[in-house]
Motif scaffolding. Structure first.
Motif, PDB file in Angstrom:
ATOM      1  N   THR A 222     -26.977 126.744  12.080  1.00  0.00           N
ATOM      2  CA  THR A 222     -26.579 125.544  12.828  1.00  0.00           C
ATOM      3  C   THR A 222     -25.472 124.795  12.106  1.00  0.00           C
ATOM      4  O   THR A 222     -24.520 124.310  12.729  1.00  0.00           O
ATOM      5  N   LEU A 223     -25.566 124.703  10.773  1.00  0.00           N
ATOM      6  CA  LEU A 223     -24.505 124.038  10.012  1.00  0.00           C
ATOM      7  C   LEU A 223     -23.179 124.768  10.193  1.00  0.00           C
ATOM      8  O   LEU A 223     -22.134 124.134  10.406  1.00  0.00           O
ATOM      9  N   LEU A 224     -23.199 126.089  10.141  1.00  0.00           N
ATOM     10  CA  LEU A 224     -21.978 126.873  10.338  1.00  0.00           C
ATOM     11  C   LEU A 224     -21.422 126.652  11.738  1.00  0.00           C
ATOM     12  O   LEU A 224     -20.213 126.471  11.916  1.00  0.00           O
ATOM     13  N   LEU A 225     -22.301 126.652  12.741  1.00  0.00           N
ATOM     14  CA  LEU A 225     -21.852 126.462  14.122  1.00  0.00           C
ATOM     15  C   LEU A 225     -21.193 125.092  14.296  1.00  0.00           C
ATOM     16  O   LEU A 225     -20.131 124.975  14.914  1.00  0.00           O
ATOM     17  N   TYR A 226     -21.802 124.056  13.730  1.00  0.00           N
ATOM     18  CA  TYR A 226     -21.235 122.712  13.843  1.00  0.00           C
ATOM     19  C   TYR A 226     -19.937 122.579  13.064  1.00  0.00           C
ATOM     20  O   TYR A 226     -19.015 121.868  13.490  1.00  0.00           O
ATOM     21  N   ASP A 227     -19.852 123.238  11.927  1.00  0.00           N
ATOM     22  CA  ASP A 227     -18.615 123.186  11.153  1.00  0.00           C
ATOM     23  C   ASP A 227     -17.471 123.825  11.941  1.00  0.00           C
ATOM     24  O   ASP A 227     -16.354 123.293  11.978  1.00  0.00           O
TER      25      ASP A 227
END
Length: 474
Positions: A222-227
């Motif tokens: 999720t962090l990668l997707l939001y980044d």
């Protein structure tokens, strides 16, 4: 891994002996391949230190240390009770911006230790020492000042450096920690950065692409997707589709990220207009129904890229998966698939137990599961009493949103069983979705402790009890 004397390491000797020496001094589990340019830079550093101080041989550094699971590496770290000195080695000229970014990132990772941090870079070809200021600028550094700090009368850390760093502290969730995400109080792991670079590079060439990255909970999907969403939204409006019940936890992000529109998968219908977005990103894509996926694909074809993030469900019996949305996504034409393997936030003990519980294997383990408990209830009354006791102890039950939970308690009733292939199965589906799938994703929200109440199901209870016993006890 222990700290070592870089004076001893830089004495002239053959390469084979050098690797053996480093391993003997540091206690590293493997032989480190020391690059020639780095060795020469370290020798030049030692010569400079010798010209400004005595007893360089007494200085101790953690050399070429990498934080487990993150891929973040430091060249030299001196760790004392009240301070940390980080020195990065360069052989050739490097831009000041590159140096600044590296030292700022290093300082972020070191900040969890709660000690003052001094950050330096030494460029041996220029015999130049620079430092990161408190205002995040690069300035010329004074050798006398560095040597004074290195010789400060404070005890060196004598233990294993791995004990100081908890990798899960560095993986934030944009949904549950939106303030930290919006302040950019995070850095991606090397694996996350590599996936991000590949996706953004491809999107600069082609406007219509499918991408998907998968991994177990806690790998930073999720962090990668939001980044990626933040970078794509700098110029154009994009859309983030959430699957599942994150609900109110999105509100802060909704208000602050004006170029990102948020939809739940329930809002995705044939009348939903998506073609004016430059990209669609789907979080928790394993929860997306095949009907919703088809609506999305129909609108996206030839119009905009779609990036999926999904939990890996390899441990679940194929029959329990039903219509597996992830398999449908994997079969999309020319889709690029990535798999995140570094479990950062996930408790390794709980993760191991959950994987083995969902699919019993012949793998033997000598390690116990001290943070997992299983108890038995003969009826609903006993179940209620046990559940009340766990809740009183601080456990949570009936989770409705996807988030990390320190202590989780769940109930397994008579519907569950193990089939001939040793997969955990359920006797019925619930609202068109497998109970086992729901259970698997709920279990993976447990962060520190997991307790299971088995009600009127002696076979499953005895199986789990056996699983909890280390191999030496069985």
């Amino acid at each position: 891994m222990r700290s070592i004397s870089i004076y001893a390491l830089t004495r002239n000797q053959n390469t084979d002996s050098l690797s053996k020496l480093e391993r003997q001094l540091s206690g590293r589990e493997y032989f480190l391949k020391i690059r020639e340019w780095e060795l020469q830079s370290m020798k030049a550093l030692v010569r400079q230190l010798e010209s400004h101080m005595t007893k360089v041989c007494s200085l101790r550094f953690f050399y070429s240390y990498q934080i487990p699971k993150l891929g973040k590496e430091f060249d030299l770290l001196q760790i004392k009770d009240d301070q940390i000195i980080n020195i990065e080695l360069k052989s050739g000229a490097v831009s000041e911006e590159a140096i600044r970014k590296q030292l700022m990132q290093n300082r972020y990772y070191l900040s969890v230790l709660g000690r003052s941090i001094q950050s330096y870079t030494y460029i041996s070809s220029q015999n130049r020492l620079v430092r990161l200021t408190n205002h995040d600028h690069i300035a010329e550094a004074d050798w006398t000042e560095l040597c004074g700090s290195l010789q400060k009368e404070s005890s060196d850390y004598q233990g294993n450096i791995d004990d100081l760093f908890q990798a899960e502290l560095y993986l934030i969730s944009p949904i549950t920690e939106p303030a930290r995400f919006l302040k950019k109080e995070y850095f991606l792991t090397s694996q996350q950065r590599d996936i991000q670079r590949q996706i953004l590079k491809k999107l600069r060439i082609s406007r219509f692409e499918y991408f998907c990255f998968t991994g177990l909970p806690g790998t930073g999907k999720t962090l990668l997707l939001y980044d990626i969403a933040m970078k794509l939204s700098r110029r154009q409006q994009i859309c983030m589709i959430h699957c599942g019940n994150a609900g109110k936890e999105w509100k802060i992000l909704h208000k602050r990220l004006q170029r990102i529109a948020f939809l739940s998968d329930n809002q995705l219908t044939e009348n939903t207009e998506l073609k004016h977005y430059s990209a669609i990103l789907v979080d928790e894509a394993h929860l997306l129904s095949s009907e919703k996926l088809q609506i999305l694909l129909t609108q996206s074809e030839g119009e905009f890229p779609v990036i999926f993030s999904s939990d890996s469900e390899d441990a679940i019996c194929p029959e329990e998966l039903g219509v597996n949305t992830l398999k449908l996504i994997e079969n999309l034409p020319e889709i690029q698939m990535f798999h995140l393997t570094n479990r950062i936030r996930t408790n390794a003990e709980l993760s191991s137990f959950i994987q083995n519980m969902i699919h019993l294997t012949d793998r033997k383990t000598s390690k116990p599961y001290p943070h997992v408990s299983v108890v038995y209830a003969n009826n609903e009354e006993e179940t209620a009493a046990l559940l009340e006791d766990y809740i009183h102890q601080g456990y949570e039950y009936e989770i409705t949103a996807v988030r990390d939970i320190k202590r989780l308690v769940i109930i397994l009733d008579e519907r569950y069983y193990y089939d001939q292939n040793r997969y955990l199965r359920s006797k019925h589906f619930k609202e068109g979705r497998s109970d086992v799938r729901n259970l698997f994703h709920q279990l993976n929200q447990a962060k520190e402790e997991l307790s299971i109440i088995v009600r009127e199901n002696t076979y499953v209870y005895e199986t789990l009890l056996t699983l909890l016993q280390p191999d030496t006890v069985r």
